[in-house]
Write an enzyme that holds these catalytic residues in place. Structure first.
Site, short mmCIF file in Angstrom:
data_model
loop_
_atom_site.label_atom_id
_atom_site.label_comp_id
_atom_site.label_asym_id
_atom_site.label_seq_id
_atom_site.Cartn_x
_atom_site.Cartn_y
_atom_site.Cartn_z
N LYS A 57 -7.75 -1.91 -72.25
CA LYS A 57 -6.80 -1.11 -73.11
C LYS A 57 -7.40 -0.53 -74.40
CE LYS A 57 -4.04 -4.75 -71.92
NZ LYS A 57 -3.08 -5.73 -72.25
N GLY A 58 -8.49 -1.26 -75.09
CA GLY A 58 -9.03 -0.99 -76.39
C GLY A 58 -9.26 0.42 -76.48
N GLU A 113 -15.89 3.77 -74.46
CA GLU A 113 -15.46 2.52 -74.53
C GLU A 113 -15.15 2.09 -76.17
OE1 GLU A 113 -14.72 -0.36 -73.68
OE2 GLU A 113 -16.21 -1.44 -72.59
N ASP A 114 -14.42 1.16 -76.53
CA ASP A 114 -14.17 1.04 -77.89
C ASP A 114 -15.48 0.38 -78.33
OD1 ASP A 114 -14.16 -1.45 -76.49
OD2 ASP A 114 -11.93 -2.18 -77.19
N ASP A 117 -20.60 -4.72 -76.55
CA ASP A 117 -21.10 -6.06 -77.36
C ASP A 117 -22.27 -6.52 -76.39
OD1 ASP A 117 -20.77 -8.25 -79.07
OD2 ASP A 117 -19.26 -9.16 -77.31
N LYS A 145 -22.69 -2.95 -80.98
CA LYS A 145 -23.21 -4.32 -81.72
C LYS A 145 -24.26 -4.90 -80.85
CE LYS A 145 -19.04 -7.12 -82.10
NZ LYS A 145 -18.50 -8.51 -81.75
N PHE A 166 -16.76 -10.12 -85.23
CA PHE A 166 -15.72 -9.99 -84.56
C PHE A 166 -14.77 -9.11 -85.30
CE2 PHE A 166 -11.68 -10.63 -82.04
CZ PHE A 166 -12.05 -10.23 -81.00
N VAL A 167 -14.45 -7.87 -84.72
CA VAL A 167 -13.68 -7.04 -85.33
C VAL A 167 -12.42 -6.63 -84.65
CG1 VAL A 167 -15.41 -5.85 -86.74
CG2 VAL A 167 -15.14 -4.86 -84.24
N ASP A 173 -8.52 -5.78 -80.36
CA ASP A 173 -7.61 -6.90 -80.32
C ASP A 173 -8.05 -8.24 -80.42
OD1 ASP A 173 -8.62 -7.09 -77.51
OD2 ASP A 173 -6.85 -8.44 -77.14
N ARG A 179 -4.42 -4.43 -82.34
CA ARG A 179 -4.86 -2.99 -81.85
C ARG A 179 -4.19 -1.91 -82.76
NH1 ARG A 179 -7.14 -3.87 -76.84
NH2 ARG A 179 -6.15 -5.57 -75.41
#
Ligand code: IMP
Ligand code: MG
Length: 200
Positions: A57-58, A113-114, A117, A145, A166-167, A173, A179
């Site tokens: 959902k991000g 994509e948000d 990672d 990242k 971690f953001v 989220d 969010r």
């Protein structure tokens, strides 16, 4: 003229008054960068219909802002994956939980994509999408990242490269929270556990 917001103090997280979010990338910088990314994408594909696929959902926040900034022919779709693991660490095992509505065959697809990672999610999605014969397959990630990468995947369009923190916010989220914060910030969890007593 638009009012410039200056935010020097941390934004208190609404969900839990004790958690703090230190702004890493302000909403103004996010929007400015998205305008630049949109311009670049349309410059790279001036006459082509572009099919944007957001990973739920991000990435929804990023997709809707990006799509509105790209002129011309755009269509959108959504896919959802889940990675097994706890909320701050992805385990690497990815499962498709919601498939696309329409075929991507012959389309110029941009996976939105948000954050990239470890890259495990994107590696999985690229493999699935390649099998469906798109004309072209590209990746746009708001955040990258690279320090955490476990795979060779990279994005064609990157908003911001960030350190290993971690953001949350702007779609990202922590256990489904935060969010809706318009900035990207570093989450500082403040626990209730008492400080250990100092030895005398
Ligand atoms: P990857 O498979 O390790 O690349 O992880 C991708 C997914 O993990 C992202 O789409 C996010 O949902 C989540 N994720 C990774 N890093 C963060 C973070 O710093 N904050 C929030 N979610 C994150
Ligand atoms: Mg997530």
């Amino acid at each position: 003229m638009a009012m410039k917001l200056k935010r020097k103090t941390p934004v208190p997280a609404k969900g839990n008054a004790k958690d703090h979010i230190r702004v890493m990338i302000s909403r103004e910088r996010i929007q400015k960068r998205i305008r630049e990314m949109a311009r670049q994408i349309r410059k790279d594909f001036p006459d082509e219909p572009l099919h944007l696929v957001a990973v739920l959902k991000g990435s929804v926040f990023f997709l809707t802002d990006l799509a509105r900034r790209i002129p011309g022919n755009i269509s959108i779709d959504f896919i959802a994956v889940s990675s097994y693991g706890n909320s701050t660490q992805s385990s690497g095992e990815v499962k498709l939980t919601r498939d696309l509505d329409s075929s991507i065959e012959g389309k110029t697809v941009i996976l939105v994509e948000d954050i990239l990672d470890t890259g495990m999610t994107m590696q999985y999605l690229l493999r699935v999408f390649e099998q469906r014969k798109p004309k072209r397959l590209l990746v746009a990630a708001l955040l990258d990242k690279p320090g955490r990468r476990l795979t060779a995947v990279r994005a064609d369009y990157v908003g911001f490269t960030i350190p290993n923190e971690f953001v949350v916010g702007y779609g990202l989220d922590y256990a489904e929270r935060y969010r809706n914060i318009p900035d990207v910030g570093v989450l500082k969890l403040i626990t209730d556990s008492p400080k250990p007593a100092k030895s005398k």
